[in-house]
Design an enzyme around this catalytic site. Structure first.
Site, PDB file in Angstrom:
ATOM      1  N   ASP A 249       0.830  -1.202   0.000  1.00 13.13           N
ATOM      2  CA  ASP A 249       0.000   0.000   0.000  1.00 13.13           C
ATOM      3  C   ASP A 249       0.869   1.258   0.000  1.00 13.13           C
ATOM      4  O   ASP A 249       0.658   2.182  -0.793  1.00 13.13           O
ATOM      5  CB  ASP A 249      -0.953  -0.002   1.198  1.00 13.13           C
ATOM      6  N   TYR A 250       1.861   1.295   0.884  1.00 12.72           N
ATOM      7  CA  TYR A 250       2.747   2.455   0.967  1.00 12.72           C
ATOM      8  C   TYR A 250       3.531   2.640  -0.333  1.00 12.72           C
ATOM      9  O   TYR A 250       3.625   3.753  -0.863  1.00 12.72           O
ATOM     10  CB  TYR A 250       3.704   2.275   2.140  1.00 12.72           C
ATOM     11  N   SER A 251       4.088   1.546  -0.858  1.00 13.78           N
ATOM     12  CA  SER A 251       4.868   1.626  -2.101  1.00 13.78           C
ATOM     13  C   SER A 251       4.012   2.128  -3.251  1.00 13.78           C
ATOM     14  O   SER A 251       4.456   2.953  -4.063  1.00 13.78           O
ATOM     15  CB  SER A 251       5.451   0.252  -2.441  1.00 13.78           C
TER      16      SER A 251
END
Length: 362
Positions: A249-251
């Site tokens: 999700d962050y990437s």
């Protein structure tokens, strides 16, 4: 993997490379050897008195043409590096090499999202030291050390809500004026595997890390375009280039932030014809902030050397002060990782495997 992305040894080698490939060094040496060989010979003879005999013997045993050829090669490389750097700067600034004009820091107004802690707080402090008035948009109250400063005003704002951002923007314009600097810094992270990521959190992280970029820019860019002056800074991550296991999700949000920056720069130049509105994107490696408190220990045990929020804030302010747009990878020694998508698949996978071993719980 940590040593691949950020280590003292790589930083030192990168610094040495910048010195060696500087025309300021290789150029004069090449000219001296070519046109003033007698002077160079006297310098070498003098140096022989302080340099160990074995080292000096090895140097003097080299064929004369080898030293000249090597220096010519270094001079060409340094010239190519300098020209490449100039072209990078021009490409990021509507093909303008000079800094944008019309900036007067005590008369500038900045908006910093997520400015109550971490990197954002450091950016706020440095902008204020520069004389800039700063509007902080955050859901966290200002820390005590920022309260009471006449150049700082806090606006409670949920950057995932268009209504909240619009209300805060109207308050900023009413109380402060029209901002010329927008630092999209707000971000969240909570490592977890894809199969365990709840929908509620997925919507939240995309709201904070990506969708907010549209909401704030839609509010503050129009006036920048109107006066053809401004600077929008997007704080992304080295995860923009390297997808992290347990952080899909962050990437994905940081890759989205990079795509947003690139499209924004193109639209400002071609859609709105405002070449003096600058855009910059910042890609830090892992930074010791409240954002990574939950997993910083695991990262450090895997060998990751954490950057400080002060270092990132310093680089962001240096970029703003330069009055130029651009793309920064921090530390600079990790810049090569930005090319990973062009690497052979097997080499990309070696990198991702190494990252995953440090990210996944044993």
């Amino acid at each position: 993997m940590a040593s691949f992305l950020y280590s003292p040894a790589i930083d030192m080698l990168a610094s040495l490379g910048r010195i060696i490939l500087s025309p300021v060094l290789s150029g004069p040496i090449l000219v001296s050897i070519t046109y003033y060989p007698d002077t160079v010979s006297r310098i070498i003879t003098s140096a022989a008195k302080v340099v160990p005999e074995k080292v000096m013997t090895s140097i003097l045993s080299l064929p004369p043409h080898l030293a000249t050829t090597s220096l010519r090669f270094l001079a060409v490389l340094s010239l190519v590096r300098t020209v490449n750097g100039a072209l990078n700067t021009m490409a990021s600034n509507s093909w303008r090499l000079t800094a944008a004009k019309g900036w007067d820091w005590p008369n500038e107004i900045a908006v910093v999202t997520g400015g109550s802690s971490g990197i954002g707080k450091g950016i706020v402090e440095r902008l204020v030291a520069l004389g800039v008035s700063v509007a902080v948009l955050d859901i966290q109250e200002l820390p005590k050390e920022l309260q009471g400063n006449p150049r700082i005003r806090f606006f409670h704002c949920d950057v995932t809500s268009t209504e909240s951002v619009a209300a805060a923007a109207e308050a900023v314009r009413s109380e402060f004026g029209y901002p010329s600097i927008l630092v999209n810094n707000a971000g969240i992270a909570r490592p977890m595997p894809i199969l365990k990521t709840p929908e509620e959190y997925l919507r939240k992280i995309f709201g904070v890390n990506v969708m907010s970029l549209w909401f704030t820019t839609q509010q503050f860019l129009p006036h920048m375009v109107q006066v053809n002056k401004g600077h929008i800074v997007t704080v992304a991550s080295i995860a923009s280039f390297v997808a992290l296991a347990t952080a899909a999700d962050y990437s994905a949000t940081k890759a989205g932030a990079l795509a947003f920056h690139e499209s924004l720069a193109s639209e400002i130049k071609h859609q709105y014809k405002a070449p003096s509105v600058l855009t910059s994107v910042i890609h830090p490696n892992f930074v010791r902030t409240p954002l990574v408190d939950g997993f910083s220990g695991r990262l450090e045990r895997s060998g990751v050397r954490m950057l400080t929020s002060d270092r990132i804030a310093d680089e962001v302010i240096a970029q703003i002060k330069s009055r130029r747009g651009g793309q920064l990878v921090i530390p600079n020694s990790a810049t090569g990782i930005s090319a990973i998508r062009g690497w052979p698949t097997w080499l990309q996978e070696v990198v991702r495997d190494a990252v995953a071993r440090g990210a996944v719980k044993p």
